[in-house]
Design an enzyme around this catalytic site. Structure first.
Site, short mmCIF file in Angstrom:
data_model
loop_
_atom_site.label_atom_id
_atom_site.label_comp_id
_atom_site.label_asym_id
_atom_site.label_seq_id
_atom_site.Cartn_x
_atom_site.Cartn_y
_atom_site.Cartn_z
N ASP A 148 0.85 -1.20 0.00
CA ASP A 148 0.00 0.00 0.00
C ASP A 148 0.88 1.25 0.00
OD1 ASP A 148 -2.21 1.86 0.77
OD2 ASP A 148 -3.30 0.01 1.09
N HIS A 221 -3.71 6.16 3.26
CA HIS A 221 -4.42 4.95 2.82
C HIS A 221 -3.82 3.68 3.44
CE1 HIS A 221 -5.70 1.90 -0.20
NE2 HIS A 221 -6.74 2.70 -0.39
N SER A 557 -11.17 -0.68 -0.95
CA SER A 557 -9.87 -0.65 -0.26
C SER A 557 -10.03 -0.96 1.22
CB SER A 557 -9.25 0.74 -0.36
OG SER A 557 -8.60 0.91 -1.58
#
Ligand code: NAG
Ligand code: NAG
Ligand code: NAG
Length: 782
Positions: A148, A221, A557
């Protein structure tokens, strides 16, 4: 505008470059991933790297020194497959392609991110001693690798209280870098690496004021997804006062390893493969990948290739389905050895209603921690699209499109699309607006995402958006100005019905292999609270200087790491289970009904959702612990699958780690892959027979002596038979086969159209239901 001296200098350099390269034809180099045959290395080279460098030197063109050519190698791969990534010109690519031992040369692709109450919603109660968490000792011997944007290691979610040393098998490293000394890893975050060679080869050097050349997360994220998978218990947790409570990931004691591959301009295949390569060598048990791109054949798909090697090494790979919904054929990461996760809602939302001047109240959702608008006062309301010179860009509230003279002191209705939802709020705020209503377009339907805004704001559905626009128009006509206020109602729990398939969640059918139903399942992905870096505001906008330990985000996600964490818990409880067995347990126990006991709704329409939206259904962790039977799949079965997909021997070799010159045997059809769902696709040509069969093998992982009988729910208009109808097991680990036959009648369809019908078969021993969706698609050729 004056050009600063530095730019003049670089302009000169580029001019010089152009004039010198006018002598030689310019060589545009791009990144390519070169897959070689493992055993083809000539003996003269001591290592594979020597061989690659020599190959690069030998193909270098005249204008380039041989040393520079070998210096263009970006990554070398050992575990994911044998090969390397390098920057090559068009001529060099052709030379590499024809070099001995080279199997494939793939062009680089760029991927993008697929942007807590959820443990409780999933039934993972912390006080429940008989629960999944207890049985698996919270997964403390398991390592989840998160590929990620990196991680913000100082967050409470990553504290290592009460954790023992890393599992003995762990070979990973904590790689130091910018603002990330190697001692930042602990017994929770046991590994951290970053991969940026591919990124920088395509984008030029990264801007080190806006991103860190290290595993540190400058986006948020990766911190968010890692803490969803394996965050520790943190209390109290909230974002700007919303969603108060205990935050915890799915597997709070599992260890984390962060592999940073995503940078400001995206995530590059060569770096993603390097992360897979490292994760396999490091010894992770689960890989979580909330990243995706366009769907291409598996032999061109770096994620599919990386995931195959991982799966072959016993690593469970879950990937997000993508946020391209609600349209069909939008699902990504569809390889059958990947667990593809779509998103559903949980029973919590953040209502923020719009009160209009005509007395109507329209419901919406929002998160905003600052001073609220007055509840007892109405503010002038305008539609951005009806003001200013450029109706289109202003209706979307694009940067610079709003006239402060018009907007000042008003609430602005902005249409969803193009720029980010939170940025629209910033644009309104900068122009002097006091609030924003964010309206869905027809395509978005009724799906609402609660974002952290920088001003009082609320998101409303397409129908409500139309109503508010009409109200503004009619008010304009009657010369009484439109007015409104936004009233936030904070956090609402026990929202029913739940779960609902999130509007953005990507849908089937599977664009690459329609005979494999994708997504596989759904998990919570709407308005999920999880850890957040210190230096990124909750809206993600550069000018947002608020700091928050947690943030609320939505996307597949966020759904993917829920499944990654659950997979770690399942593996902790059942160390002998293969990745396919874990997926089977998650899928055959998933449910498709909601809190009302009816079929889950589709958020975008408010109508019932279908298997194309949720696959096997919504995960049910407790049941997945004890599925009774599993549909197992080995690497050989996946090779058979590729054979029956009519891939050439060479293309199969590109996907699979081991060199396979010929297919073991051509299976009757692709549907015989031992998948936990059964999907048939028929073309209706004339009197073409519309029947097929599926051979399946189930492994007993329940009680030694157990008898299962089948229950069939045939899809409408389809005859389904199962033989035998009874499976009697005498021991754990025993495998038994059965055949499912489906036969359907042709239906009247217009050319180019199709119809999907679904049902199920369930094996029941009286205690457990091992359910598989049966999906029949009829297509009328053009
Ligand atoms: C890096 O980003 C900062 C902040 O956006 C910007 O001010 C600066 O000009 C950038 N530097 C380069 C070399 O692009
Ligand atoms: C929802 O269901 C209703 C009733 O069956 C149907 O008329 C309508 O077209 C459906 N809406 C969508 C968007 O599919
Ligand atoms: C593979 O080729 C065979 C023979 O041409 C054909 O019958 C079959 O449908 C093909 N399978 C797929 C998945 O395209």
């Amino acid at each position: 505008m004056a050009i600063p001296p530095l730019s003049t200098f670089s302009l000169l350099i580029s001019l010089l470059f152009i004039s010198s390269s006018a002598l030689n034809p310019p060589e545009y180099r791009k990144t390519f991933i070169v897959r070689v045959q493992r055993d083809a290395k000539p003996l003269v080279y001591p290592t594979h790297n020597h061989w690659y460098e020599s190959t690069l030197r030998s193909i270098s063109t005249a204008s380039d020194s041989a040393d520079a050519a070998s210096g263009r190698m970006l990554h070398s791969y050992d575990n994911v497959f044998q090969g390397f990534a390098a920057e090559l010109s068009a001529i060099e690519v052709e030379k590499v392609r024809s070099s001995p031992g080279v199997i494939a040369v793939l062009p680089e692709q760029v991927r993008h991110l697929h942007t807590t109450r959820s443990p409780e919603f999933l039934g993972l109660k912390t006080g429940n001693s008989a629960g999944l968490l207890k049985e698996s000792d919270f997964g403390s011997d398991l390592v989840i690798g998160v590929i990620d944007t990196g991680i913000w290691p100082e967050r409470e979610s990553f504290n290592d209280r009460d954790l023992g040393p890393p599992p003995a098998k762990w070979r990973g490293k904590c790689v130091a870098g910018e603002k990330f000394p190697a001692n930042l890893c602990n017994r929770k975050l046991i590994g951290a690496r970053y991969f940026c060679s591919g990124y920088e080869a395509s984008n030029g050097k990264m801007n080190e004021t806006t991103e860190f050349r290290s595993p540190r997360d400058s986006d948020g994220h990766g911190t968010h997804t890692a803490s969803i998978a394996a965050g520790r218990y943190v209390f109290p947790a909230s974002t700007l006062g919303y969603a108060r409570g205990v935050a915890a990931g799915m597997a709070p004691k599992a260890r984390l390893a962060a592999y940073k591959v995503c940078w400001n301009a995206g995530c590059y295949d060569s770096d993603i493969l390097a992360a897979f390569d490292a994760a396999i060598a490091d010894g992770v048990d689960v890989i979580s990948l909330s990243v995706g791109g366009v769907v291409v054949p598996y032999y061109l798909d770096a994620i599919a290739i990386g995931a195959f090697s991982a799966s072959d090494a016993g690593i469970f790979v879950s990937a997000s389905a993508g946020n391209g919904g609600p349209g069909g054929l939008t699902v990504t990461n569809v390889a059958p050895w990947v667990t593809t996760v779509g998103a559903g809602t949980i029973d919590r939302d953040f209502p923020a209603v719009v009160k209009l001047g005509n007395g109507r109240e329209v419901s919406g959702v929002s998160i905003y921690g600052g001073p609220a608008l007055a509840h007892d006062k109405l503010y002038p309301l305008i539609y951005a699209g009806s003001e200013g010179s450029d109706g289109y860009s202003s209706s979307l509230c694009l940067d610079g499109s709003l006239d402060p003279n018009v907007v000042k002191g008003k609430i602005v209705l902005c249409d969803r699309g193009i720029n980010s939802r939170a940025v629209k709020g910033e644009v309104v705020k900068k122009a002097g607006g006091v609030g924003m209503i964010l309206a869905n377009g027809v395509f978005d339907g009724e799906g609402l995402v609660a974002d952290c805004h920088v001003l009082p704001a609320t998101a409303v559905g397409a129908v409500a958006g139309d109503e508010i626009r009409k109200y503004i128009q009619s008010a304009e006509k009657s010369k009484s100005p439109a007015k409104a206020t936004i009233i936030s109602r904070g956090t609402r729990l026990n929202v029913a019905p739940a779960p609902v398939v999130a509007a953005f969640s990507a849908r089937g059918p599977n664009p690459e292999t329609p005979e494999i139903l994708k997504p596989d399942l759904i998990a919570p992905g709407l308005n999920i609270l999880a850890a957040w870096p210190d230096n990124v505001g909750p809206s993600g906008i550069a000018s947002d200087k608020r700091s928050t330990e947690f943030n609320i985000l939505s996307g597949t996600s966020m759904a993917c790491p829920h499944v990654s964490g659950l997979a770690a818990l399942l593996k902790a409880a059942h160390p002998e289970w293969s990745p396919a067995a874990i997926r089977s347990a998650l899928m055959t126990t998933a449910y498709s009904h909601d809190s009302r006991g009816e079929t889950m709704l589709d958020e975008s329409t408010g109508n019932a959702s279908t298997v194309m939206d949720y696959g096997a259904g919504h995960v049910h962790p407790q049941k997945a612990m004890d599925p009774g039977l599993v549909y197992d799949i080995s690497s050989y079965d996946y090779v058979d699958f590729l054979c029956s997909s009519n891939y050439t021997a060479k293309n199969i070799q590109v996907v699979t780690r081991k060199a396979v010159a010929v297919c073991r045997r051509r299976r009757a059809h692709i549907g015989n892959l031992n998948y936990p769902t059964l999907a048939a696709v028929f073309q209706q040509y004339g009197k073409h027979r519309l029947s097929t069969h599926f051979i399946r093998t189930v492994t007993n992982v329940g009680d030694p002596d157990s008898v299962y009988t089948v229950k069939i729910q045939a899809p409408a208009g389809v005859v389904v038979t199962v033989a035998p109808e009874r499976l009697a097991f005498r021991r754990v680990g025993q495998k038994l086969n059965f055949v499912v036959r489906v036969r359907t009648e042709a239906v009247k369809l217009s050319p180019g159209s199709s119809v999907v019908r679904s049902g199920s078969i369930s094996w029941s021993d009286g205690k457990r239901d091992v359910r598989s969706a049966v999906v029949v698609t009829l297509q009328q050729p053009l």
